[in-house]
Design a protein around this motif. Structure first.
Motif, PDB file in Angstrom:
ATOM      1  N   ARG A  17       4.929   3.873   4.677  1.00  0.00           N
ATOM      2  CA  ARG A  17       3.564   4.362   4.472  1.00  0.00           C
ATOM      3  C   ARG A  17       3.334   4.735   3.007  1.00  0.00           C
ATOM      4  O   ARG A  17       2.335   4.338   2.405  1.00  0.00           O
ATOM      5  N   SER A  21       0.836   2.670   0.579  1.00  0.00           N
ATOM      6  CA  SER A  21      -0.306   3.427   0.053  1.00  0.00           C
ATOM      7  C   SER A  21      -0.333   3.355  -1.464  1.00  0.00           C
ATOM      8  O   SER A  21      -1.390   3.166  -2.078  1.00  0.00           O
ATOM      9  N   VAL A  27      -3.226   2.679   5.220  1.00  0.00           N
ATOM     10  CA  VAL A  27      -2.145   2.556   6.198  1.00  0.00           C
ATOM     11  C   VAL A  27      -2.289   3.585   7.305  1.00  0.00           C
ATOM     12  O   VAL A  27      -2.641   4.742   7.061  1.00  0.00           O
ATOM     13  N   VAL A  29       0.166   4.918  10.758  1.00  0.00           N
ATOM     14  CA  VAL A  29       1.513   4.854  11.327  1.00  0.00           C
ATOM     15  C   VAL A  29       1.473   5.344  12.764  1.00  0.00           C
ATOM     16  O   VAL A  29       0.804   6.335  13.080  1.00  0.00           O
ATOM     17  N   ASN A 177      -4.934   8.264   3.302  1.00  0.00           N
ATOM     18  CA  ASN A 177      -5.677   7.012   3.370  1.00  0.00           C
ATOM     19  C   ASN A 177      -6.934   6.978   2.517  1.00  0.00           C
ATOM     20  O   ASN A 177      -7.340   5.908   2.069  1.00  0.00           O
TER      21      ASN A 177
END
Length: 225
Positions: A17, A21, A27, A29, A177
């Motif tokens: 991640r 990123s 991303v 998860v 994000n």
């Protein structure tokens, strides 16, 4: 390109991640196969990075059910399995590629770029939730037919909320994000921007779309069309 990582090894998932990123990819998860399937079916991911040995349902059943639900999202299998028959089974079910663990980071990025170039899956250009309209290419937002001016960061935040409509997003998810930042429990940047965004999106409207879920996070709630 929005990526879903389905990996139950949390340390590896966190490493992936963070790296993706930093490479500029939004991303998500998920550590459970069943929960990841629900997430993948309800949301617009451009690529799924999938482990095979998962709690809930395994990676093979994940791909089978993903296709049954009509989702054509490309899947790259990332697994320590070396049995060629199982690798072939995964590819025959619809995976586009296979990477063996442990993998080289540059190789993973190269495989992702290849999928990005050759995937025929169209990216959603417009999102409509209730009377809220978001035009991604032009970065224009309207509510009730009236245009709303947003800053660049407000737009990114709203787009992320809209692509995950009706799902509770934690402060950590929003930071990673929308800001590509690691979680800082002392930071109030999310609260500040959500307050500003709520004033612009909901003020003056009877239906409040942006919800605060106490103790959990935030959600953009409404019918998506």
């Amino acid at each position: 390109m929005r990526i879903l990582i389905v990996e139950d090894e949390k340390k590896l998932a966190g490493f992936m991640r963070q790296g993706l990123s930093q490479a500029g990819y939004p991303v998500e998860v998920c550590n459970d196969g069943s929960e990841a399937l629900e997430l993948a079916v309800k949301n617009d991911f451009d690529l799924i990075l999938l482990d095979l040995m998962l709690p809930g349902i395994n990676g093979f059943d994940f791909i089978k059910n993903l296709r049954v639900f009509g989702a054509e999202t490309p899947v790259i299998i990332i697994s320590a399995i070396v049995d060629s028959r199982q690798v072939v089974e995964g590819l025959n079910l619809g995976a586009v590629d296979y990477i063996r663990k442990p993998f080289e980071w540059d190789e993973l990025l190269a495989r992702i770029r290849t999928v990005s170039r050759f995937s025929s899956r169209s990216v959603q250009q417009k999102i409509r939730i209730e009377d809220l309209e978001i035009d991604i290419p032009s970065r224009k937002v309207k509510r009730g037919g009236s245009e709303i001016e947003l800053t660049s960061k407000e737009f990114i935040l709203l787009e992320y909320l809209a692509r995950n409509a009706n799902l509770v997003l934690t402060k950590n998810q929003l930071l990673e994000n929308a800001w590509n930042m690691n979680f800082d429990p002392e930071s109030n940047i999310v609260e500040v921007y959500m307050h500003q965004l709520r004033k612009k999106i909901d003020k003056g409207f009877e239906t409040q779309l942006i919800k605060t879920v106490i103790g959990a996070g935030y959600m953009l709630k409404g019918n998506k069309s």
